[in-house]
Design a protein around this motif. Structure first.
Motif: not given
Length: 251
Positions: A157-178
């Motif tokens: 699997n190659e990394a998709q260089e043209q990603f429409v809406d990538p999901i960030p791995v940080s910051p994690n809102l739920k983990r930070n709130l907890l």
């Protein structure tokens, strides 16, 4: 302080605890959402086998698979070596990275008991991270042939260089709130208990008996003005009214 006293203090100052926790969580949510810049991760997966000239003359058995798995650690070290990283920088100057930065930002991992390696990188720009990961994977596939005579490297699997809406791995809102909820709750409870412990003023008859060792015969409660107005008799109101009218007539 006994357990009942702790519970009583917490109940009496519960609004302080709730307010402190609420402010802390709202602040954490605001910082996570609008202040901290999101970080994205791009990754590519590789599988490395023995050289193809041997693969055709050898049956696929447990020993050969075991040998390939044991070589994974060697492949990981080669991938992070200057022999690969230097060539990546020379071939892709547009990445704007030094060899040291490339080594620090690119991570190589493997799934236990498999021949699969994962190359990953985290960056504030997803497209940049994907370009770096794919460049490293391609260079490793070309260099491993001359280094270890291995020409059977497959990019799963190659990394998709043209990603429409990538999901960030940080910051994690739920983990930070907890985390903010738990930490602020502990701080708030500890704070109100500490305030109560340091407060040596006498507030009740029990405090007098506890601190001074004497018995109280009676107590005078605080009377507010509005309570006195409610308890006034009609006769007293008439006297006040007469006094007011008399003063007006005399003037």
């Amino acid at each position: 302080m006994e357990a009942k006293q702790y519970i009583s203090v917490i109940k009496r100052r519960l609004w302080v605890i709730i307010l402190f926790v609420l402010i802390s969580c709202l602040t954490t949510a605001f910082i996570s959402k609008y202040v901290i810049k999101p970080v994205y991760q791009a990754s590519a997966e590789l599988i490395v086998n023995k050289a193809s000239q041997y693969a055709g003359s050898e049956q696929l058995n447990f020993d050969s698979i075991r040998t390939n798995i044991q070589l994974i650690e060697t492949y990981k070290q080669i991938l992070k070596s200057r022999a690969v990283m230097d060539e990546v920088i020379k071939k892709h100057p547009n990445l704007n990275l030094t060899v040291k930065e490339l080594n620090e930002e690119v991570n190589v991992s493997s799934i236990k008991e498999t021949q699969v390696m994962t190359i990953s990188m985290r960056d504030k720009d997803y497209e940049h991270a994907a370009a770096v990961v794919n460049a490293v994977a391609d260079m490793f596939r070309s260099k491993i042939l001359t280094i270890m005579n291995v020409d059977n490297v497959t990019i799963l699997n190659e990394a998709q260089e043209q990603f429409v809406d990538p999901i960030p791995v940080s910051p994690n809102l739920k983990r930070n709130l907890l985390g903010s909820l738990m930490i602020s709750l502990l701080i708030a409870v500890g704070m109100v208990i500490m305030i109560e412990f340091l407060d040596d003023t006498i507030k009740s008859e029990e405090d007098i008996t506890s601190y001074l060792g004497i018995v109280t015969l009676g107590s005078v409660s605080e009377v507010k003005r509005r309570d006195m107005n409610k308890q006034e008799t009609p006769a007293s109101k008439q006297v006040k009214g007469g006094e007011a009218s008399y003063a007006a007539a005399k003037s």
